[in-house]
Scaffold this motif. Structure first.
Motif, PDB file in Angstrom:
ATOM      1  N   TRP A 385       0.815  -1.214   0.000  1.00  0.00           N
ATOM      2  CA  TRP A 385       0.000   0.000   0.000  1.00  0.00           C
ATOM      3  C   TRP A 385       0.852   1.270   0.000  1.00  0.00           C
ATOM      4  N   VAL A 386       1.761   1.373   0.945  1.00  0.00           N
ATOM      5  CA  VAL A 386       2.507   2.637   1.083  1.00  0.00           C
ATOM      6  C   VAL A 386       3.377   2.875  -0.157  1.00  0.00           C
ATOM      7  N   CYS A 387       3.994   1.801  -0.681  1.00  0.00           N
ATOM      8  CA  CYS A 387       4.850   1.994  -1.860  1.00  0.00           C
ATOM      9  C   CYS A 387       4.022   2.431  -3.065  1.00  0.00           C
ATOM     10  N   LYS A 388       2.809   1.914  -3.185  1.00  0.00           N
ATOM     11  CA  LYS A 388       1.962   2.332  -4.312  1.00  0.00           C
ATOM     12  C   LYS A 388       1.426   3.746  -4.105  1.00  0.00           C
ATOM     13  N   ARG A 389       1.057   4.074  -2.874  1.00  0.00           N
ATOM     14  CA  ARG A 389       0.561   5.429  -2.615  1.00  0.00           C
ATOM     15  C   ARG A 389       1.649   6.462  -2.902  1.00  0.00           C
ATOM     16  N   ALA A 390       2.897   6.096  -2.639  1.00  0.00           N
ATOM     17  CA  ALA A 390       3.992   7.039  -2.877  1.00  0.00           C
ATOM     18  C   ALA A 390       4.117   7.362  -4.366  1.00  0.00           C
ATOM     19  N   VAL A 391       3.844   6.387  -5.220  1.00  0.00           N
ATOM     20  CA  VAL A 391       3.926   6.640  -6.668  1.00  0.00           C
ATOM     21  C   VAL A 391       2.901   7.704  -7.055  1.00  0.00           C
ATOM     22  N   GLU A 392       1.683   7.507  -6.605  1.00  0.00           N
ATOM     23  CA  GLU A 392       0.608   8.470  -6.894  1.00  0.00           C
ATOM     24  C   GLU A 392       0.921   9.825  -6.247  1.00  0.00           C
ATOM     25  N   ALA A 393       1.342   9.791  -5.003  1.00  0.00           N
ATOM     26  CA  ALA A 393       1.552  11.037  -4.257  1.00  0.00           C
ATOM     27  C   ALA A 393       2.701  11.853  -4.852  1.00  0.00           C
ATOM     28  N   CYS A 394       3.761  11.171  -5.285  1.00  0.00           N
ATOM     29  CA  CYS A 394       4.893  11.921  -5.844  1.00  0.00           C
ATOM     30  C   CYS A 394       4.489  12.593  -7.160  1.00  0.00           C
ATOM     31  N   GLY A 395       3.642  11.936  -7.934  1.00  0.00           N
ATOM     32  CA  GLY A 395       3.146  12.548  -9.169  1.00  0.00           C
ATOM     33  C   GLY A 395       2.290  13.763  -8.857  1.00  0.00           C
ATOM     34  N   GLU A 396       1.458  13.641  -7.849  1.00  0.00           N
ATOM     35  CA  GLU A 396       0.566  14.743  -7.489  1.00  0.00           C
ATOM     36  C   GLU A 396       1.359  15.909  -6.897  1.00  0.00           C
ATOM     37  N   ALA A 397       2.329  15.588  -6.054  1.00  0.00           N
ATOM     38  CA  ALA A 397       3.148  16.638  -5.436  1.00  0.00           C
ATOM     39  C   ALA A 397       3.931  17.382  -6.518  1.00  0.00           C
ATOM     40  N   MET A 398       4.431  16.629  -7.486  1.00  0.00           N
ATOM     41  CA  MET A 398       5.141  17.241  -8.613  1.00  0.00           C
ATOM     42  C   MET A 398       4.234  18.236  -9.341  1.00  0.00           C
ATOM     43  N   GLU A 399       3.005  17.838  -9.524  1.00  0.00           N
ATOM     44  CA  GLU A 399       2.057  18.681 -10.255  1.00  0.00           C
ATOM     45  C   GLU A 399       1.728  19.960  -9.484  1.00  0.00           C
ATOM     46  N   ALA A 400       1.839  19.910  -8.168  1.00  0.00           N
ATOM     47  CA  ALA A 400       1.569  21.128  -7.377  1.00  0.00           C
ATOM     48  C   ALA A 400       2.586  22.221  -7.719  1.00  0.00           C
ATOM     49  N   LEU A 401       3.755  21.840  -8.259  1.00  0.00           N
ATOM     50  CA  LEU A 401       4.743  22.828  -8.692  1.00  0.00           C
ATOM     51  C   LEU A 401       4.555  23.188 -10.165  1.00  0.00           C
ATOM     52  N   GLY A 402       3.507  22.662 -10.767  1.00  0.00           N
ATOM     53  CA  GLY A 402       3.269  22.941 -12.180  1.00  0.00           C
ATOM     54  C   GLY A 402       4.444  22.463 -13.016  1.00  0.00           C
ATOM     55  N   GLY A 403       4.761  23.207 -14.059  1.00  0.00           N
ATOM     56  CA  GLY A 403       5.866  22.827 -14.951  1.00  0.00           C
ATOM     57  C   GLY A 403       7.192  22.775 -14.217  1.00  0.00           C
ATOM     58  N   ASN A 404       7.357  23.620 -13.211  1.00  0.00           N
ATOM     59  CA  ASN A 404       8.616  23.603 -12.458  1.00  0.00           C
ATOM     60  C   ASN A 404       8.878  22.264 -11.792  1.00  0.00           C
ATOM     61  N   GLY A 405       7.813  21.515 -11.522  1.00  0.00           N
ATOM     62  CA  GLY A 405       7.996  20.203 -10.890  1.00  0.00           C
ATOM     63  C   GLY A 405       8.570  19.181 -11.844  1.00  0.00           C
ATOM     64  N   TYR A 406       8.429  19.431 -13.139  1.00  0.00           N
ATOM     65  CA  TYR A 406       8.726  18.403 -14.140  1.00  0.00           C
ATOM     66  C   TYR A 406      10.095  18.582 -14.801  1.00  0.00           C
ATOM     67  N   VAL A 407      10.907  19.486 -14.269  1.00  0.00           N
ATOM     68  CA  VAL A 407      12.194  19.720 -14.938  1.00  0.00           C
ATOM     69  C   VAL A 407      13.353  19.286 -14.055  1.00  0.00           C
ATOM     70  N   GLU A 408      14.446  19.005 -14.732  1.00  0.00           N
ATOM     71  CA  GLU A 408      15.693  18.617 -14.064  1.00  0.00           C
ATOM     72  C   GLU A 408      16.611  19.828 -13.969  1.00  0.00           C
ATOM     73  N   PRO A 409      17.551  19.890 -13.036  1.00  0.00           N
ATOM     74  CA  PRO A 409      17.573  18.991 -11.891  1.00  0.00           C
ATOM     75  C   PRO A 409      16.600  19.514 -10.861  1.00  0.00           C
ATOM     76  N   GLY A 410      15.871  18.636 -10.267  1.00  0.00           N
ATOM     77  CA  GLY A 410      14.881  19.088  -9.298  1.00  0.00           C
ATOM     78  C   GLY A 410      14.533  17.967  -8.345  1.00  0.00           C
ATOM     79  N   VAL A 411      14.178  18.348  -7.147  1.00  0.00           N
ATOM     80  CA  VAL A 411      13.827  17.351  -6.133  1.00  0.00           C
ATOM     81  C   VAL A 411      12.616  16.541  -6.594  1.00  0.00           C
ATOM     82  N   MET A 412      11.625  17.222  -7.164  1.00  0.00           N
ATOM     83  CA  MET A 412      10.385  16.517  -7.492  1.00  0.00           C
ATOM     84  C   MET A 412      10.617  15.431  -8.547  1.00  0.00           C
ATOM     85  N   ALA A 413      11.439  15.754  -9.523  1.00  0.00           N
ATOM     86  CA  ALA A 413      11.715  14.757 -10.571  1.00  0.00           C
ATOM     87  C   ALA A 413      12.406  13.535  -9.964  1.00  0.00           C
ATOM     88  N   ARG A 414      13.295  13.796  -9.020  1.00  0.00           N
ATOM     89  CA  ARG A 414      14.019  12.670  -8.400  1.00  0.00           C
ATOM     90  C   ARG A 414      13.061  11.802  -7.577  1.00  0.00           C
TER      91      ARG A 414
END
Ligand code: FAD
Length: 547
Positions: A385-414
């Motif tokens: 459960w927790v490992c699967k929720r992290a996949v979803e949550a990391c995608g959602e958290a990335m999206e909270a930064l908009g395009g800035n979440g999706y670029v390298e180098p960045g914490v969210m991408a990692r």
């Protein structure tokens, strides 16, 4: 330096230079209630060290400048050398230096598993690749403790907090790392399909020569691996296969290639061949699967902690960003829909943390039947459960930064690239679900005791009790049906377990929001689809990351 064409404004940097421990009230409270107050000062210090901009830079570099393999030297001699960026070694030194490999095995104080989990959770938020060698080394300790010959030589080196990266025989090193090798090309989940063979050097002897391959073999620079291979009778046994033979020569473990991975890029994972590699059997002959599964019991807990760390860091970065970034004239964090998304992430994060600390209690006292039930049955469910929720949550958290979440180098991408691996290795999602029902089937009384324990924390909560009834019903299905239902069984078990834990340990505004959302048909599958009416969203967010 300014631009001639425009001004830069409303751009928010990623969060650095903060203390990861003291800004996490749920973590601080969990450490306290788990009897690990003795570790709090050390954790606070580590939280501050990890949060420094310099440590984030190291993490970024270690994942950008990835390990390289040299199979031969300039004159064609086989060397199988893996080189790392210097930042990797600094991060490994940090992790090992804080006792995060062997602490729960060498320390006898109550709260030792909680103290370890808290440190591991902090480290995993900044750099996750380094967790892999620590996990496998930790999990090897209980197996090697039962091998007096090996343990007397290796025990002090496994307990050592010195980091020794030298490529030397273990006898010449201050500390060592251990990896594990099961997965072959034809099968990973099904370890019994292993084709690697082990021939005894003498009849009935423990020393063997291994021939064959491993398709995934992480941390090939480890001082030894625990490897499954079949003895001539066809049964798999487990072998301690060091990087150097006892005579000091390099063992015949040929690194064929490093994996080019989606994430986890700082850490080397490889493909290897055993060309008559020397190994010594550990555990009972023919019981290699059981031996390695014992190790997996620990590595699975590590995966849960590692994924909860990714989830937490995604949440914190998203919250910090949303509290600074304006859209449509208002801070994102003040806008109702973003509040719902962040609140959902915060609930997921605190629920994961509560589960980890409950599992730590169980790992500390496995001789108690109820604790053993939590350890044996809830660990694979939590891993799923927790490992699967992290996949979803990391995608959602990335999206909270908009395009800035999706670029390298960045914490969210990692974080995003890292998240899926915890769900795949050490037993993939389906394998975990099947393990939950296997454990229930083997020890039904333990399962009922676990369910009763959870139920006692849910009195007067009809929605959760209805889930509990549905869980009981699913568990009484015939075996083939139950197998098909097993993901749902694991999910229900975790959710009711988390609900009971939050009721016991979290403020009412967190527990109530968790119960109101998780057992409502409005919740999921997308984060933020929760009915916030009646929830104190701002209180949840303030607790998640006080500001
Ligand atoms: C980065 C990385 C590093 C790794 N490092 C190591 C390492 O150091 N040592 C090591 O031994 N392995 C390592 N692995 C391998 C990993 O443990 C395996 O990939 C994993 O166990 C799955 O095995 P597989 O890849 O052979 O997939 P398979 O076993 O073929 O599984 C494929 C899919 O089928 C599902 N499945 C399997 N059986 C069933 C079933 N009965 N019912 C329903 N579904 C089922 C699985 O859940 C999975 O989703 C690593 C993997 C990765 C990605």
């Amino acid at each position: 330096m300014g631009w001639r064409t425009h001004e830069v404004f409303n751009q928010v940097d990623e969060l650095v230079d903060y203390d990861l421990f003291s800004t996490d009230p749920a973590l601080v409270a969990a450490v306290e209630r788990s009897g690990a107050r003795w570790a709090a000062a050390e954790l606070a210090d580590y939280g501050a060290v990890l949060g420094r901009a310099e440590t984030w830079r190291l993490a970024c570099e270690a994942n950008r400048y990835t390990p390289e393999l040299d199979r031969y030297d300039a004159r064609g001699r086989r060397i199988d050398r893996v080189s790392f960026h210097p930042s990797w070694h600094v991060l490994m030194q940090l992790l090992r230096g804080r006792g995060l490999v062997s602490l729960p095995f060498r320390d006898e104080r109550p709260g030792r598993w909680a103290a370890w989990a808290a440190g591991f959770y902090l480290h995993g938020q900044v750099e996750a690749g380094t967790l892999c060698p620590a996990t496998m080394t930790q999990a090897a300790i209980p197996l090697l403790q039962r091998e007096p010959g090996l343990w007397s030589a290796l025990g002090p080196k496994l307990y050592s907090d010195d980091y020794d990266p030298r490529d030397l025989p273990a006898a010449d090193k201050a500390s060592i790392w251990i990896g594990m090798g099961m997965t072959e090309k034809q099968g990973g989940s099904d370890v019994r399909s292993n084709a690697a063979s082990a021939e005894p050097l003498a009849p009935s002897g423990r020393e063997h020569v291994l021939r064959g391959h491993k398709w995934f073999f992480s941390v090939p620079t480890s001082d030894a691996h625990l490897v499954t291979a079949k003895t001539p009778d066809g049964a798999p046994s487990c072998f301690f296969v060091p990087r150097f033979r006892p005579d000091g020569s390099r063992n015949a473990i040929r690194i064929e290639r490093l994996k080019d991975k989606v994430g986890n890029r700082s850490n080397a994972s490889s493909e290897v061949e055993f060309d008559d590699a020397w190994g010594v059997r550990v555990g009972e002959e023919g019981r290699g699967v059981a031996t390695i599964i014992e190790m997996a019991g620990y590595t699975r807990l590590n995966c849960v902690v590692g994924s909860a760390a990714l989830l937490r860091q995604g949440l914190v970065q998203a919250l910090a960003y949303a509290r600074r970034r304006l859209a449509f004239g208002r801070l994102l964090a003040d806008q109702p829909l973003m509040g719902a998304v962040l609140c959902d992430l915060a609930l997921e994060s605190e629920a994961a943390l509560a589960l980890i600390f409950r599992l730590c209690e169980a790992f500390e006292r496995p001789e108690d039947p109820l604790q053993r039930a939590w350890k044996r049955i809830m660990t694979p469910a939590a891993k799923l459960w927790v490992c699967k929720r992290a996949v979803e949550a990391c995608g959602e958290a990335m999206e909270a930064l908009g395009g800035n979440g999706y670029v390298e180098p960045g914490v969210m991408a990692r974080l995003y690239r890292e998240a899926p691996v915890n769900s795949i290795w050490e037993g993939s999602g389906n394998v975990m679900a099947l393990d939950v029902i296997r454990a229930v089937g083997r020890e039904p009384e333990a399962a009922w005791a676990l369910i009763e324990d959870i139920a006692s924390g849910l009195a007067g909560e009809p929605r959760a009790l209805a889930e509990l009834a549905a869980l009981r019903d699913a568990l009484s299905a015939p075996p083939e049906t139950l197998e098909a239902l097993s993901r749902g069984v694991a999910q229900r078990l975790v959710l009711i377990g988390q609900a009971a834990l939050l009721r016991r340990h979290a403020p009412a505004f967190v527990a109530d929001a968790f119960l109101a959302s998780r057992f409502s048909p409005a919740w999921g599958p997308i984060t933020g689809a929760l009915d916030v009416r009646g929830m104190d969203v701002q209180a949840v967010l303030q607790r998640a990351f006080p500001e």
